[in-house]
Design a protein around this motif. Structure first.
Motif, PDB file in Angstrom:
ATOM      1  N   UNK A  53      40.892  28.356  34.121  1.00 38.54           N
ATOM      2  CA  UNK A  53      39.743  29.169  34.497  1.00 38.54           C
ATOM      3  C   UNK A  53      40.181  30.539  34.994  1.00 38.54           C
ATOM      4  N   UNK A  54      39.482  31.548  34.504  1.00 40.87           N
ATOM      5  CA  UNK A  54      39.791  32.951  34.785  1.00 40.87           C
ATOM      6  C   UNK A  54      38.644  33.581  35.553  1.00 40.87           C
ATOM      7  N   UNK A  55      38.982  34.462  36.496  1.00 44.27           N
ATOM      8  CA  UNK A  55      37.979  35.258  37.195  1.00 44.27           C
ATOM      9  C   UNK A  55      38.355  36.725  37.073  1.00 44.27           C
ATOM     10  N   UNK A  56      37.378  37.574  36.792  1.00 46.57           N
ATOM     11  CA  UNK A  56      37.689  38.969  36.467  1.00 46.57           C
ATOM     12  C   UNK A  56      38.253  39.772  37.630  1.00 46.57           C
ATOM     13  N   UNK A  57      38.177  39.234  38.854  1.00 42.86           N
ATOM     14  CA  UNK A  57      38.810  39.944  39.971  1.00 42.86           C
ATOM     15  C   UNK A  57      40.318  39.706  40.033  1.00 42.86           C
ATOM     16  N   UNK A  58      40.870  38.933  39.066  1.00 43.87           N
ATOM     17  CA  UNK A  58      42.311  38.816  38.971  1.00 43.87           C
ATOM     18  C   UNK A  58      42.892  37.457  39.302  1.00 43.87           C
ATOM     19  N   UNK A  59      42.158  36.386  39.015  1.00 43.94           N
ATOM     20  CA  UNK A  59      42.649  35.029  39.249  1.00 43.94           C
ATOM     21  C   UNK A  59      42.713  34.287  37.916  1.00 43.94           C
ATOM     22  N   UNK A  60      43.821  33.627  37.665  1.00 39.86           N
ATOM     23  CA  UNK A  60      43.981  32.822  36.455  1.00 39.86           C
ATOM     24  C   UNK A  60      44.512  31.458  36.873  1.00 39.86           C
ATOM     25  N   UNK A  61      43.737  30.409  36.566  1.00 44.13           N
ATOM     26  CA  UNK A  61      44.135  29.058  36.947  1.00 44.13           C
ATOM     27  C   UNK A  61      43.378  28.536  38.149  1.00 44.13           C
ATOM     28  N   UNK A  62      42.094  28.884  38.271  1.00 41.81           N
ATOM     29  CA  UNK A  62      41.273  28.398  39.383  1.00 41.81           C
ATOM     30  C   UNK A  62      41.011  26.908  39.252  1.00 41.81           C
ATOM     31  N   UNK A  78      35.044  36.179  41.460  1.00 41.22           N
ATOM     32  CA  UNK A  78      34.315  37.444  41.327  1.00 41.22           C
ATOM     33  C   UNK A  78      32.955  37.409  42.013  1.00 41.22           C
ATOM     34  N   UNK A  79      32.434  36.206  42.261  1.00 42.14           N
ATOM     35  CA  UNK A  79      31.164  36.077  42.961  1.00 42.14           C
ATOM     36  C   UNK A  79      31.325  35.927  44.461  1.00 42.14           C
ATOM     37  N   UNK A  80      32.563  36.165  44.967  1.00 39.40           N
ATOM     38  CA  UNK A  80      32.891  36.085  46.394  1.00 39.40           C
ATOM     39  C   UNK A  80      32.762  34.662  46.940  1.00 39.40           C
ATOM     40  N   UNK A  95      42.821  45.511  36.664  1.00 39.07           N
ATOM     41  CA  UNK A  95      42.910  46.109  35.334  1.00 39.07           C
ATOM     42  C   UNK A  95      43.554  45.155  34.326  1.00 39.07           C
ATOM     43  N   UNK A  96      44.564  44.400  34.770  1.00 38.53           N
ATOM     44  CA  UNK A  96      45.198  43.425  33.885  1.00 38.53           C
ATOM     45  C   UNK A  96      44.233  42.296  33.539  1.00 38.53           C
ATOM     46  N   UNK A  97      43.420  41.921  34.522  1.00 43.86           N
ATOM     47  CA  UNK A  97      42.427  40.878  34.288  1.00 43.86           C
ATOM     48  C   UNK A  97      41.442  41.303  33.203  1.00 43.86           C
ATOM     49  N   UNK A  98      40.996  42.563  33.260  1.00 41.95           N
ATOM     50  CA  UNK A  98      40.067  43.051  32.239  1.00 41.95           C
ATOM     51  C   UNK A  98      40.760  43.281  30.899  1.00 41.95           C
ATOM     52  N   UNK A  99      42.080  43.515  30.934  1.00 41.58           N
ATOM     53  CA  UNK A  99      42.816  43.611  29.674  1.00 41.58           C
ATOM     54  C   UNK A  99      42.817  42.262  28.958  1.00 41.58           C
ATOM     55  N   UNK A 100      42.855  41.163  29.718  1.00 43.71           N
ATOM     56  CA  UNK A 100      42.749  39.821  29.122  1.00 43.71           C
ATOM     57  C   UNK A 100      41.399  39.653  28.440  1.00 43.71           C
ATOM     58  N   UNK A 101      40.351  40.130  29.124  1.00 42.54           N
ATOM     59  CA  UNK A 101      38.998  40.004  28.578  1.00 42.54           C
ATOM     60  C   UNK A 101      38.838  40.865  27.329  1.00 42.54           C
ATOM     61  N   UNK A 138      31.048  42.773  35.028  1.00 45.64           N
ATOM     62  CA  UNK A 138      31.909  42.524  33.874  1.00 45.64           C
ATOM     63  C   UNK A 138      31.220  41.811  32.734  1.00 45.64           C
ATOM     64  N   UNK A 139      29.898  41.593  32.822  1.00 48.20           N
ATOM     65  CA  UNK A 139      29.200  40.773  31.837  1.00 48.20           C
ATOM     66  C   UNK A 139      29.297  41.323  30.414  1.00 48.20           C
ATOM     67  N   UNK A 140      29.160  42.632  30.256  1.00 47.14           N
ATOM     68  CA  UNK A 140      29.235  43.215  28.910  1.00 47.14           C
ATOM     69  C   UNK A 140      30.628  43.055  28.323  1.00 47.14           C
ATOM     70  N   UNK A 141      31.654  43.274  29.151  1.00 41.52           N
ATOM     71  CA  UNK A 141      33.026  43.088  28.683  1.00 41.52           C
ATOM     72  C   UNK A 141      33.252  41.638  28.254  1.00 41.52           C
ATOM     73  N   UNK A 142      32.761  40.699  29.052  1.00 40.64           N
ATOM     74  CA  UNK A 142      32.962  39.282  28.763  1.00 40.64           C
ATOM     75  C   UNK A 142      32.214  38.853  27.513  1.00 40.64           C
ATOM     76  N   UNK A 143      30.966  39.300  27.374  1.00 36.59           N
ATOM     77  CA  UNK A 143      30.163  38.924  26.210  1.00 36.59           C
ATOM     78  C   UNK A 143      30.772  39.457  24.916  1.00 36.59           C
ATOM     79  N   UNK A 144      31.387  40.647  25.007  1.00 44.18           N
ATOM     80  CA  UNK A 144      31.981  41.250  23.813  1.00 44.18           C
ATOM     81  C   UNK A 144      33.412  40.783  23.577  1.00 44.18           C
ATOM     82  N   UNK A 145      34.147  40.477  24.667  1.00 48.14           N
ATOM     83  CA  UNK A 145      35.569  40.206  24.531  1.00 48.14           C
ATOM     84  C   UNK A 145      35.950  38.752  24.352  1.00 48.14           C
ATOM     85  N   UNK A 146      35.179  37.821  24.926  1.00 45.19           N
ATOM     86  CA  UNK A 146      35.514  36.402  24.790  1.00 45.19           C
ATOM     87  C   UNK A 146      35.268  35.935  23.360  1.00 45.19           C
TER      88      UNK A 146
END
Length: 221
Positions: A53-62, A78-80, A95-101, A138-146
Motif C-alpha cells: 500500500x502506497x500513500x502519496x505523502x511518501x509511505x510505501x508498505x503501509x 495522506x488523509x492524516x 516528489x518521489x512518491x508522485x514520481x511513482x504515481x 493527488x486525485x487527478x494524478x492517481x486517476x491518470x497514473x495508476x
C-alpha cells in the motif's frame, strides 16, 4: 411508492465494502488508497498476502490501522490518519512518491467519489455548490497514473440522489478512468456496455438497484 423502493434488503456496511474490495486485490500489487472509505481496505488484506500500500505523502508498505495504544504519531497517511508499516516498508520524499504515481508504477488506486458515469468518468473532488471547493489533491494524478482505478463509495448521496449516473454533473477528476465500483448495494464493473452488476446486497433485486441508479444496469453476458 413502488415495490422497488419498499423491498427489504440489507446494505453492506463500510467494513463489508472494504473487505469485498480487499479480497479482489491480487498478490503483489502496488495500491494507493484514497482518503475516506478506501483507507479501510488496508485493515482487511491478510498479513500472509503481499499487497504493497502506497500513500502519496511518501509511505510505501503501509499496514492496517494501529491499536489505540500502538499509535506512532509521526506515521500518518495522506488523509492524516495514523497507520502502521509492514516489514520492508519505506518512506520517501513527496516528489518521489508522485514520481511513482505519474510514472505508472501503481497497479491500482481506490478512490471515493461523488459521481461515477457509466463510461468510467469520475467526479470526486468538488461539487461546485459553493465558492470554497477543496483542492483536488493527488486525485487527478492517481486517476491518470495508476494502471487501473476502482471506486469505493455509498450508492446514493445523503439526499438519496444516485451517484452512478449517465453523465457526471460535477467537475471531472478524470474521464473514462474507472474500471470497477464497490458500493453499499453492489459491486459493478464499468465496461463497454456500461455498468455490469457482479453482485448485490442480500435481499436486493436488479429492479430495486436500478431504482437507485441513474444509468442503465446490465447483468453479465
Amino acid at each position: 411508492m413502488s415495490a422497488a423502493e419498499t423491498v427489504a434488503f440489507k446494505p453492506f456496511s463500510r467494513t463489508e465494502m472494504a473487505q469485498r474490495a480487499a479480497a479482489d486485490i491480487p498478490e503483489g500489487w502496488y495500491v494507493n488508497l484514497g482518503i475516506g472509505i478506501p483507507t479501510l481496505i488496508a485493515d482487511y488484506v491478510p498479513t500472509e498476502r503481499e499487497v504493497i500500500f502506497h500513500s502519496e505523502n511518501g509511505v510505501l508498505g503501509m499496514g492496517p490501522a494501529p491499536a489505540k495504544d500502538k499509535i506512532e504519531p509521526w506515521l500518518i497517511n495522506a488523509g492524516k490518519q495514523y497507520v502502521t508499516l509492514r516489514a520492508g516498508g519505506s518512506f520517501c520524499h513527496h516528489a518521489d512518491s508522485f514520481a511513482m504515481i505519474r510514472g505508472g508504477h501503481l497497479d491500482l488506486c481506490v478512490l471515493g467519489a461523488f459521481q461515477v458515469a457509466d463510461n468510467g468518468d469520475i467526479a470526486n473532488w468538488a461539487t461546485s455548490e459553493n465558492d470554497t471547493a477543496p483542492a483536488v489533491g493527488g486525485a487527478m494524478d492517481l486517476a491518470a497514473g495508476a494502471k487501473r482505478l476502482w471506486v469505493l463509495m455509498e450508492h446514493t448521496a445523503k439526499d438519496g440522489s444516485p451517484k452512478l449516473v449517465k453523465q457526471c454533473s460535477y467537475p471531472l477528476t478524470a474521464p473514462g478512468a474507472v474500471k470497477r465500483v464497490y458500493t453499499n448495494l453492489a459491486t459493478i464493473d464499468v465496461t463497454e456496455r456500461g455498468f455490469v452488476v457482479l453482485d448485490m446486497a442480500p435481499g436486493l433485486t436488479l429492479e430495486n438497484l436500478q431504482a437507485r441508479t441513474d444509468a442503465k444496469l446490465h447483468l453479465p453476458a
